[in-house]
Design a protein around this motif. Structure first.
Motif, PDB file in Angstrom:
ATOM      1  N   MET A  10       0.910  -1.125  -0.048  1.00 15.56           N
ATOM      2  CA  MET A  10      -0.091   0.004   0.013  1.00 15.56           C
ATOM      3  C   MET A  10       0.934   1.373   0.088  1.00 15.56           C
ATOM      4  N   THR A  11       0.727   2.161  -0.994  1.00 20.53           N
ATOM      5  CA  THR A  11       1.326   3.387  -0.930  1.00 20.53           C
ATOM      6  C   THR A  11       0.908   4.403  -0.204  1.00 20.53           C
ATOM      7  N   LYS A  12       1.805   5.440   0.410  1.00 25.69           N
ATOM      8  CA  LYS A  12       1.261   6.300   1.092  1.00 25.69           C
ATOM      9  C   LYS A  12       0.066   7.096   0.652  1.00 25.69           C
ATOM     10  N   SER A  13      -0.179   7.407  -0.611  1.00 24.46           N
ATOM     11  CA  SER A  13      -1.406   7.897  -1.025  1.00 24.46           C
ATOM     12  C   SER A  13      -2.790   6.975  -0.741  1.00 24.46           C
ATOM     13  N   ASP A  14      -2.415   5.877  -0.410  1.00 20.89           N
ATOM     14  CA  ASP A  14      -3.513   4.860  -0.211  1.00 20.89           C
ATOM     15  C   ASP A  14      -3.975   4.927   1.329  1.00 20.89           C
ATOM     16  N   LYS A  15      -3.608   5.919   1.948  1.00 18.27           N
ATOM     17  CA  LYS A  15      -3.873   5.939   3.391  1.00 18.27           C
ATOM     18  C   LYS A  15      -4.336   7.646   3.669  1.00 18.27           C
ATOM     19  N   ILE A  16      -5.230   7.842   4.765  1.00 20.19           N
ATOM     20  CA  ILE A  16      -5.801   9.073   5.157  1.00 20.19           C
ATOM     21  C   ILE A  16      -5.681   9.285   6.708  1.00 20.19           C
ATOM     22  N   GLU A  17      -5.391  10.623   6.863  1.00 19.11           N
ATOM     23  CA  GLU A  17      -5.368  10.853   8.278  1.00 19.11           C
ATOM     24  C   GLU A  17      -6.727  10.821   8.696  1.00 19.11           C
ATOM     25  N   ILE A  18      -7.034  10.498  10.074  1.00 19.47           N
ATOM     26  CA  ILE A  18      -8.206  10.587  10.700  1.00 19.47           C
ATOM     27  C   ILE A  18      -8.054  10.984  11.931  1.00 19.47           C
ATOM     28  N   GLU A  19      -8.871  11.937  12.731  1.00 19.49           N
ATOM     29  CA  GLU A  19      -8.912  12.537  14.082  1.00 19.49           C
ATOM     30  C   GLU A  19      -9.538  11.706  14.863  1.00 19.49           C
ATOM     31  N   ASN A  20      -9.551  11.964  16.255  1.00 23.81           N
ATOM     32  CA  ASN A  20     -10.290  11.369  17.294  1.00 23.81           C
ATOM     33  C   ASN A  20     -10.757  12.438  18.345  1.00 23.81           C
ATOM     34  N   VAL A  21     -11.872  12.785  18.325  1.00 21.56           N
ATOM     35  CA  VAL A  21     -12.598  13.667  19.132  1.00 21.56           C
ATOM     36  C   VAL A  21     -11.878  13.712  20.759  1.00 21.56           C
ATOM     37  N   ASN A  22     -11.669  12.278  21.228  1.00 20.71           N
ATOM     38  CA  ASN A  22     -11.337  12.328  22.569  1.00 20.71           C
ATOM     39  C   ASN A  22      -9.627  12.534  22.618  1.00 20.71           C
ATOM     40  N   SER A  23      -9.013  12.641  21.526  1.00 22.69           N
ATOM     41  CA  SER A  23      -7.731  12.994  21.552  1.00 22.69           C
ATOM     42  C   SER A  23      -7.105  14.132  20.550  1.00 22.69           C
ATOM     43  N   PRO A  24      -7.642  15.158  20.953  1.00 23.36           N
ATOM     44  CA  PRO A  24      -7.257  16.561  20.148  1.00 23.36           C
ATOM     45  C   PRO A  24      -6.063  16.548  19.385  1.00 23.36           C
ATOM     46  N   GLY A  25      -5.884  16.951  18.541  1.00 24.83           N
ATOM     47  CA  GLY A  25      -4.447  17.219  17.606  1.00 24.83           C
ATOM     48  C   GLY A  25      -3.879  15.818  17.600  1.00 24.83           C
ATOM     49  N   ARG A  26      -4.414  14.639  17.852  1.00 27.38           N
ATOM     50  CA  ARG A  26      -3.794  13.276  17.408  1.00 27.38           C
ATOM     51  C   ARG A  26      -4.275  12.937  16.177  1.00 27.38           C
ATOM     52  N   THR A  27      -3.453  12.363  15.178  1.00 24.72           N
ATOM     53  CA  THR A  27      -4.131  11.848  14.115  1.00 24.72           C
ATOM     54  C   THR A  27      -3.414  10.498  13.854  1.00 24.72           C
ATOM     55  N   VAL A  28      -4.185   9.517  12.988  1.00 25.70           N
ATOM     56  CA  VAL A  28      -3.822   8.335  12.596  1.00 25.70           C
ATOM     57  C   VAL A  28      -4.160   8.263  11.229  1.00 25.70           C
ATOM     58  N   ARG A  29      -3.369   7.285  10.502  1.00 25.80           N
ATOM     59  CA  ARG A  29      -3.448   6.984   9.298  1.00 25.80           C
ATOM     60  C   ARG A  29      -4.018   5.417   8.985  1.00 25.80           C
ATOM     61  N   VAL A  30      -4.883   5.497   8.324  1.00 29.83           N
ATOM     62  CA  VAL A  30      -5.868   4.416   7.807  1.00 29.83           C
ATOM     63  C   VAL A  30      -6.127   4.266   6.423  1.00 29.83           C
ATOM     64  N   ASP A  31      -6.584   3.066   6.001  1.00 28.01           N
ATOM     65  CA  ASP A  31      -6.789   2.746   4.603  1.00 28.01           C
ATOM     66  C   ASP A  31      -7.777   3.824   4.211  1.00 28.01           C
ATOM     67  N   LYS A  32      -7.419   4.465   2.855  1.00 28.72           N
ATOM     68  CA  LYS A  32      -8.332   5.539   2.621  1.00 28.72           C
ATOM     69  C   LYS A  32      -9.484   4.822   1.885  1.00 28.72           C
ATOM     70  N   THR A  33      -9.763   3.908   1.165  1.00 26.21           N
ATOM     71  CA  THR A  33     -10.785   3.199   0.467  1.00 26.21           C
ATOM     72  C   THR A  33     -11.788   2.776   1.476  1.00 26.21           C
ATOM     73  N   LYS A  34     -11.277   1.918   2.529  1.00 29.04           N
ATOM     74  CA  LYS A  34     -12.326   1.607   3.729  1.00 29.04           C
ATOM     75  C   LYS A  34     -12.746   2.535   4.384  1.00 29.04           C
ATOM     76  N   TYR A  35     -11.937   3.752   4.700  1.00 24.07           N
ATOM     77  CA  TYR A  35     -12.486   4.997   5.215  1.00 24.07           C
ATOM     78  C   TYR A  35     -13.548   5.631   4.506  1.00 24.07           C
ATOM     79  N   GLU A  36     -13.413   5.755   3.199  1.00 16.57           N
ATOM     80  CA  GLU A  36     -14.416   6.581   2.401  1.00 16.57           C
ATOM     81  C   GLU A  36     -15.497   5.852   2.132  1.00 16.57           C
ATOM     82  N   VAL A  37     -15.587   4.270   2.035  1.00 17.17           N
ATOM     83  CA  VAL A  37     -16.719   3.588   1.923  1.00 17.17           C
ATOM     84  C   VAL A  37     -17.514   3.412   3.196  1.00 17.17           C
ATOM     85  N   MET A  38     -16.821   3.345   4.215  1.00 19.15           N
ATOM     86  CA  MET A  38     -17.619   3.324   5.699  1.00 19.15           C
ATOM     87  C   MET A  38     -18.130   4.761   6.120  1.00 19.15           C
TER      88      MET A  38
END
Length: 105
Positions: free
Chosen positions: A1-29
Motif C-alpha cells: 500500500m502506498t502512502k497515497s492509499d492512506k488518509i489521516e483521521i482524527e479522534n474527538v477524544n484525543s485532540p490534535g492526534r491523528t492516525v493513518r488508515v486505509d483510504k478506501t475503507k475509510y471513504e466507503v464506511m
C-alpha cells in the motif's frame, strides 16, 4: 500500500492526534454511515448503526463483517472531531446524529 492509499483521521477524544488508515475503507464506511445516521435527534445508537451497516458495506472490504465495529467507531470519532456528527452525552446508550446540512451529499 502506498502512502497515497492512506488518509489521516482524527479522534474527538484525543485532540490534535491523528492516525493513518486505509483510504478506501475509510471513504466507503464514512459514506455508508452518513447515509444511515439521521440529521436530527434522537439519532441512532452504536448498535443500531452497526445493524444498518452490516448489509450495506461490501463484503470484499469486510469479509463476514470482520472489523466493522472498529471502523464504525474510528469514523464516528473522526466525524465528531470534524463537527459532522453530534453525540448526546446524556442518553444511555449514547446516540449520534448528523449536524444538519453537513456530511450528506
Amino acid at each position: 500500500m502506498t502512502k497515497s492509499d492512506k488518509i489521516e483521521i482524527e479522534n474527538v477524544n484525543s485532540p490534535g492526534r491523528t492516525v493513518r488508515v486505509d483510504k478506501t475503507k475509510y471513504e466507503v464506511m464514512r459514506d455508508a454511515m452518513l447515509k444511515i445516521i439521521p440529521a436530527n435527534e434522537p439519532g441512532l445508537t452504536a448498535k443500531e448503526i452497526k445493524e444498518e451497516l452490516i448489509p450495506v458495506v461490501p463484503d470484499e472490504l469486510w469479509p463476514n463483517g470482520e472489523k466493522i465495529g472498529w471502523w464504525q467507531k474510528a469514523i464516528q470519532l473522526d466525524l465528531e472531531a470534524k463537527g459532522i456528527l453530534n453525540r448526546d452525552p446524556k442518553s444511555k446508550p449514547l446516540r449520534w446524529w448528523r449536524e444538519p446540512g453537513k456530511g450528506k451529499s
